[in-house]
Design a protein around this motif. Structure first.
Motif, short mmCIF file in Angstrom:
data_model
loop_
_atom_site.label_atom_id
_atom_site.label_comp_id
_atom_site.label_asym_id
_atom_site.label_seq_id
_atom_site.Cartn_x
_atom_site.Cartn_y
_atom_site.Cartn_z
N GLY A 50 -41.76 -27.14 -2.27
CA GLY A 50 -41.91 -27.53 -3.43
C GLY A 50 -41.66 -28.98 -3.81
O GLY A 50 -42.06 -29.88 -4.47
N SER A 51 -40.38 -29.33 -3.52
CA SER A 51 -39.81 -30.79 -3.59
C SER A 51 -40.98 -31.74 -3.02
O SER A 51 -41.35 -32.70 -3.47
N PHE A 52 -41.17 -31.37 -1.81
CA PHE A 52 -41.94 -32.25 -1.04
C PHE A 52 -43.27 -32.58 -1.67
O PHE A 52 -43.75 -33.61 -1.87
N LYS A 53 -43.91 -31.64 -2.23
CA LYS A 53 -45.24 -31.43 -2.72
C LYS A 53 -45.25 -32.42 -4.05
O LYS A 53 -45.80 -33.39 -4.43
N HIS A 54 -43.96 -32.15 -4.88
CA HIS A 54 -43.73 -32.79 -6.13
C HIS A 54 -43.41 -34.46 -5.98
O HIS A 54 -43.96 -35.27 -6.63
N TYR A 55 -42.65 -34.72 -4.78
CA TYR A 55 -42.58 -35.82 -4.46
C TYR A 55 -43.90 -36.77 -4.09
O TYR A 55 -44.08 -37.82 -4.63
N GLN A 56 -44.86 -36.15 -3.48
CA GLN A 56 -46.14 -36.61 -2.91
C GLN A 56 -46.88 -36.97 -4.35
O GLN A 56 -47.70 -37.96 -4.50
N GLN A 57 -46.80 -36.04 -5.64
CA GLN A 57 -47.45 -36.33 -6.82
C GLN A 57 -46.57 -37.21 -7.75
O GLN A 57 -47.35 -37.36 -8.78
N GLY A 58 -45.48 -37.64 -7.29
CA GLY A 58 -44.85 -38.62 -8.19
C GLY A 58 -44.04 -37.96 -9.27
O GLY A 58 -43.86 -38.40 -10.32
N ASN A 59 -43.80 -36.54 -9.09
CA ASN A 59 -43.13 -35.86 -10.06
C ASN A 59 -41.59 -35.70 -10.00
O ASN A 59 -40.96 -34.67 -10.65
N ILE A 60 -41.02 -36.52 -9.56
CA ILE A 60 -39.48 -36.25 -9.31
C ILE A 60 -38.60 -37.73 -10.08
O ILE A 60 -39.38 -38.77 -9.78
N ASN A 61 -37.99 -37.39 -10.90
CA ASN A 61 -37.04 -38.26 -11.34
C ASN A 61 -35.82 -38.62 -10.64
O ASN A 61 -34.96 -37.80 -10.73
N TRP A 62 -35.71 -39.56 -9.73
CA TRP A 62 -34.71 -39.81 -8.66
C TRP A 62 -33.31 -40.05 -9.52
O TRP A 62 -32.35 -39.44 -8.69
N GLN A 63 -33.37 -40.46 -10.53
CA GLN A 63 -32.00 -40.64 -11.42
C GLN A 63 -31.44 -39.50 -11.73
O GLN A 63 -30.13 -39.18 -11.64
N VAL A 64 -32.08 -38.51 -12.29
CA VAL A 64 -31.59 -37.10 -12.59
C VAL A 64 -31.29 -36.49 -11.37
O VAL A 64 -30.40 -35.74 -11.54
N VAL A 65 -32.32 -36.58 -10.38
CA VAL A 65 -31.88 -35.90 -9.09
C VAL A 65 -30.51 -36.33 -8.59
O VAL A 65 -29.46 -35.65 -8.28
N LEU A 66 -30.13 -37.59 -8.37
CA LEU A 66 -28.76 -38.23 -8.16
C LEU A 66 -27.69 -37.77 -9.09
O LEU A 66 -26.46 -37.59 -8.52
N ALA A 67 -27.98 -37.78 -10.23
CA ALA A 67 -26.93 -37.29 -11.29
C ALA A 67 -26.75 -35.55 -11.17
O ALA A 67 -25.51 -35.23 -11.42
#
Length: 90
Positions: free
Chosen positions: A33-50
């Protein structure tokens, strides 16, 4: 959460094993799921890192809690958590 209840009620699995098994099953689902959302640009990396450090600590403490609580206490705590989540959703 439903998989834990299924394993406990239908298969007769111990709640501690059901929780651990459910978490292990989540790994490939989360990765895909994360990989597919990454491909679609649906990940906020600042929130992920927090959130990742908090999730790691929470996972460690939750697993530690299962070694301290008896199965019945864990079942009741899980049931209470499910009620709180249900109320929040409503």
């Amino acid at each position: 959460m439903e998989s834990i209840e299924f394993m406990r009620d239908e298969i007769g699995e111990n709640i501690k094993v059901a929780i651990g098994t459910s978490l292990a099953v989540i790994i490939p689902t989360a990765l895909m799921g994360s990989f597919k959302h990454y491909q679609q640009g649906n990940i906020n990396w600042q929130v992920v890192l927090a959130l990742v450090p908090l999730a790691v600590v929470g996972g460690f403490l939750g697993a530690k809690l299962t070694s301290v609580l008896h199965a019945e206490q864990l079942r009741r705590a899980f049931g209470g958590f499910m009620i709180l989540v249900g109320v929040r959703i409503l």
